[in-house]
Design a protein around this motif. Structure first.
Motif, PDB file in Angstrom:
ATOM      1  N   ARG A  71      32.034  39.088  31.021  1.00  0.00           N
ATOM      2  CA  ARG A  71      33.393  39.339  31.510  1.00  0.00           C
ATOM      3  C   ARG A  71      34.166  38.024  31.647  1.00  0.00           C
ATOM      4  O   ARG A  71      35.346  37.948  31.300  1.00  0.00           O
ATOM      5  CB  ARG A  71      33.359  40.102  32.830  1.00  0.00           C
ATOM      6  CG  ARG A  71      33.176  41.600  32.639  1.00  0.00           C
ATOM      7  CD  ARG A  71      33.212  42.337  33.962  1.00  0.00           C
ATOM      8  NE  ARG A  71      31.959  42.176  34.672  1.00  0.00           N
ATOM      9  CZ  ARG A  71      31.853  41.945  35.979  1.00  0.00           C
ATOM     10  NH1 ARG A  71      32.946  41.827  36.721  1.00  0.00           N
ATOM     11  NH2 ARG A  71      30.670  41.844  36.542  1.00  0.00           N
ATOM     12  N   ARG A  72      33.501  37.003  32.118  1.00  0.00           N
ATOM     13  CA  ARG A  72      34.173  35.701  32.224  1.00  0.00           C
ATOM     14  C   ARG A  72      34.531  35.164  30.844  1.00  0.00           C
ATOM     15  O   ARG A  72      35.639  34.645  30.631  1.00  0.00           O
ATOM     16  CB  ARG A  72      33.288  34.710  32.982  1.00  0.00           C
ATOM     17  CG  ARG A  72      33.147  35.027  34.469  1.00  0.00           C
ATOM     18  CD  ARG A  72      32.442  33.904  35.210  1.00  0.00           C
ATOM     19  NE  ARG A  72      31.036  33.790  34.823  1.00  0.00           N
ATOM     20  CZ  ARG A  72      30.041  34.473  35.403  1.00  0.00           C
ATOM     21  NH1 ARG A  72      30.305  35.345  36.369  1.00  0.00           N
ATOM     22  NH2 ARG A  72      28.791  34.292  35.012  1.00  0.00           N
ATOM     23  N   ALA A  75      37.387  37.461  29.300  1.00  0.00           N
ATOM     24  CA  ALA A  75      38.667  37.234  29.970  1.00  0.00           C
ATOM     25  C   ALA A  75      39.262  35.886  29.562  1.00  0.00           C
ATOM     26  O   ALA A  75      40.476  35.776  29.318  1.00  0.00           O
ATOM     27  CB  ALA A  75      38.488  37.311  31.484  1.00  0.00           C
ATOM     28  N   PRO A  88      38.304  37.919  35.701  1.00  0.00           N
ATOM     29  CA  PRO A  88      37.190  38.657  35.087  1.00  0.00           C
ATOM     30  C   PRO A  88      36.617  39.739  35.984  1.00  0.00           C
ATOM     31  O   PRO A  88      35.968  40.674  35.495  1.00  0.00           O
ATOM     32  CB  PRO A  88      36.157  37.565  34.798  1.00  0.00           C
ATOM     33  CG  PRO A  88      36.500  36.449  35.719  1.00  0.00           C
ATOM     34  CD  PRO A  88      37.989  36.494  35.880  1.00  0.00           C
ATOM     35  N   GLU A  89      36.849  39.655  37.283  1.00  0.00           N
ATOM     36  CA  GLU A  89      36.310  40.656  38.200  1.00  0.00           C
ATOM     37  C   GLU A  89      37.137  41.935  38.211  1.00  0.00           C
ATOM     38  O   GLU A  89      36.599  43.033  38.352  1.00  0.00           O
ATOM     39  CB  GLU A  89      36.240  40.078  39.619  1.00  0.00           C
ATOM     40  CG  GLU A  89      35.270  38.919  39.768  1.00  0.00           C
ATOM     41  CD  GLU A  89      33.836  39.332  39.469  1.00  0.00           C
ATOM     42  OE1 GLU A  89      33.439  40.442  39.876  1.00  0.00           O
ATOM     43  OE2 GLU A  89      33.113  38.535  38.827  1.00  0.00           O
ATOM     44  N   CYS A  92      38.974  42.781  33.551  1.00  0.00           N
ATOM     45  CA  CYS A  92      38.166  42.783  32.330  1.00  0.00           C
ATOM     46  C   CYS A  92      36.993  43.747  32.484  1.00  0.00           C
ATOM     47  O   CYS A  92      36.306  43.744  33.511  1.00  0.00           O
ATOM     48  CB  CYS A  92      37.639  41.371  32.024  1.00  0.00           C
ATOM     49  SG  CYS A  92      36.642  41.265  30.522  1.00  0.00           S
ATOM     50  N   TRP A 247      35.446  44.630  24.626  1.00  0.00           N
ATOM     51  CA  TRP A 247      35.999  44.334  25.944  1.00  0.00           C
ATOM     52  C   TRP A 247      37.424  44.886  26.053  1.00  0.00           C
ATOM     53  O   TRP A 247      38.123  45.060  25.059  1.00  0.00           O
ATOM     54  CB  TRP A 247      35.995  42.833  26.227  1.00  0.00           C
ATOM     55  CG  TRP A 247      36.541  42.000  25.105  1.00  0.00           C
ATOM     56  CD1 TRP A 247      37.844  41.644  24.871  1.00  0.00           C
ATOM     57  CD2 TRP A 247      35.773  41.412  24.040  1.00  0.00           C
ATOM     58  NE1 TRP A 247      37.941  40.873  23.734  1.00  0.00           N
ATOM     59  CE2 TRP A 247      36.688  40.714  23.201  1.00  0.00           C
ATOM     60  CE3 TRP A 247      34.413  41.411  23.719  1.00  0.00           C
ATOM     61  CZ2 TRP A 247      36.277  40.020  22.060  1.00  0.00           C
ATOM     62  CZ3 TRP A 247      34.014  40.723  22.568  1.00  0.00           C
ATOM     63  CH2 TRP A 247      34.933  40.039  21.763  1.00  0.00           C
ATOM     64  N   VAL A 249      40.852  44.119  28.422  1.00  0.00           N
ATOM     65  CA  VAL A 249      41.443  43.155  29.358  1.00  0.00           C
ATOM     66  C   VAL A 249      42.885  43.565  29.624  1.00  0.00           C
ATOM     67  O   VAL A 249      43.648  43.825  28.686  1.00  0.00           O
ATOM     68  CB  VAL A 249      41.388  41.721  28.791  1.00  0.00           C
ATOM     69  CG1 VAL A 249      42.093  40.740  29.716  1.00  0.00           C
ATOM     70  CG2 VAL A 249      39.933  41.290  28.565  1.00  0.00           C
TER      71      VAL A 249
END
Length: 386
Positions: A71-72, A75, A88-89, A92, A247, A249
């Motif tokens: 995720r980090r 993002a 990212p928390e 994403c 992903w 976002v």
């Protein structure tokens, strides 16, 4: 009996042509029907996948929204293109491939009967997912020109109406390789400002560009950042098709709904694949890696365009495929695909169901056959039409 949600879904055709070519098992057959590629994934991704097989954390459902490291990375990757930071928390989610992300997003946005604006021609899998979500595709025709595919920005914006729940755009698009620029995004920003619709940006191929035009992510445009949902994937740019990682976002409030859909759909992602994709996205040479692959694909595209001089080929500005217009050849797409298969030993997909305009085009994928295998393409085409 077919349930109603399947009544407008004819399939994608690629599976039929692929099965037909597989059954023939002829090594001389040019496999131009499917979006595979022979270019290997980044070496760091291969090494990290092997390591993950032995890791207990990779053999888990958790976390349902995707590994924190991925995720980090995702993002940050989208943030670099969009020119803004994503949390990212909360902004994403990781999905089981890009199209899983597209379907989850549509299910979170579209009420039955809502319209979704989309280009024509376009990948049938996107059209089918609009139908599965209960939506109605609102097609905007691309124009085939000597300089490639084009669409007037104002005509694109004019397709947005009170019935519009989402605008689903891909750039470069599949299968045309058409590219949207600043003028298109600015026109859409004005149209969406007057509506409650979202912009879903399918960015699966955004770095696979052959042109020298400006690279503009829609979230860079004033008025679009707060309503742009970016869906990406490892399959194309990173050549990690079998890893099934994508992903989503975008703004936190809509990501919560998309996550809820995901929990009710595929549930989670491929565990042993996530750290590998994170490593590939974050590698110091990530952009150079994609650029090298893109140069190879462009060389193959150029070879096909050169080989087929005199045939109705529309040059793409990016992506993995190009289209042949069968109307000037005086035959249907199915007849053209059959001739290419039987006489030319070329597996190519007829684009029936790929938008209203798809009925006149055959798609050639140039991502999976090396240059040395394309050297006799013209003679194969000549044989097909003889």
């Amino acid at each position: 009996m077919t349930v109603s949600r399947l009544q407008h879904i004819p399939g994608i055709g690629v599976d039929i042509m692929g099965d037909r070519a597989d059954a023939l098992a002829d090594p001389s057959m040019l496999r131009l029907e499917n979006l595979d590629t022979d270019l290997r994934p980044p070496s760091i991704a291969l090494a990290r996948t092997r390591e993950a097989v032995e890791e207990d954390s990779a053999n888990s459902y958790l976390p349902f929204q995707g590994a924190g490291s991925l995720r980090r990375a995702a993002a940050a990757h989208v943030g670099r293109s969009a020119g803004r930071a994503y949390d990212p928390e909360t902004e994403c989610l990781i999905t089981a491939g890009g199209l899983n992300g597209i379907l989850n997003t549509l299910l979170a946005l579209v009420e039955p009967g809502d319209e979704v604006v989309i280009a024509d021609p376009i990948y049938a899998g996107l059209v089918n997912r609009i139908h599965l979500a209960g939506g109605v595709p609102r097609f905007v025709a691309l124009e085939a020109t000597a300089d490639g595919w084009q669409v007037d920005p104002e005509r694109l914006a004019a397709a947005v109406s009170p019935k519009t729940a989402a605008v689903l755009m891909m750039s470069p698009a599949m299968p045309t390789g058409s590219v949207l620029g600043r003028a298109h995004w600015e026109a859409l920003a004005g149209a969406l400002e007057r509506s409650s619709a979202w912009l879903i940006y399918d960015a699966a191929m955004e770095r696979i560009r052959f042109d020298d035009g400006e690279r503009v992510h829609p979230a860079q445009i004033d008025g679009l950042a707060e309503r742009t949902i970016t869906v990406g994937a490892a399959s194309k740019e990173l050549r990690m098709i079998g890893w099934r990682v994508g992903w989503v976002v975008g703004p936190a409030q809509i990501l919560r709904d998309i996550h809820l859909v995901g929990m009710s759909n595929v549930v989670c992602q491929v565990g042993i694949a996530q750290e590998a994709v994170a490593a590939a996205l974050s590698a110091p040479d990530a952009d150079d890696d994609v650029a090298r692959a893109t140069a190879t694909w462009k060389a193959r595209c150029d070879e096909i365009v050169t080989q087929l001089t005199g045939y109705p080929v529309i040059r793409p500005d990016g992506g993995w495929s190009l289209l042949i217009d069968t109307a000037p050849l005086g035959m249907t797409v199915d007849a053209a695909a059959d001739r290419l298969f039987e006489r030319g030993r070329i597996a190519a997909t007829p684009m029936t169901g790929w938008g209203p305009a798809g009925d006149r085009y055959v798609r050639l994928v140039f991502a999976n056959e090396p240059l040395e295998r394309l050297g006799d393409l013209q003679s194969r085409f000549d044989e097909a039409w003889s």
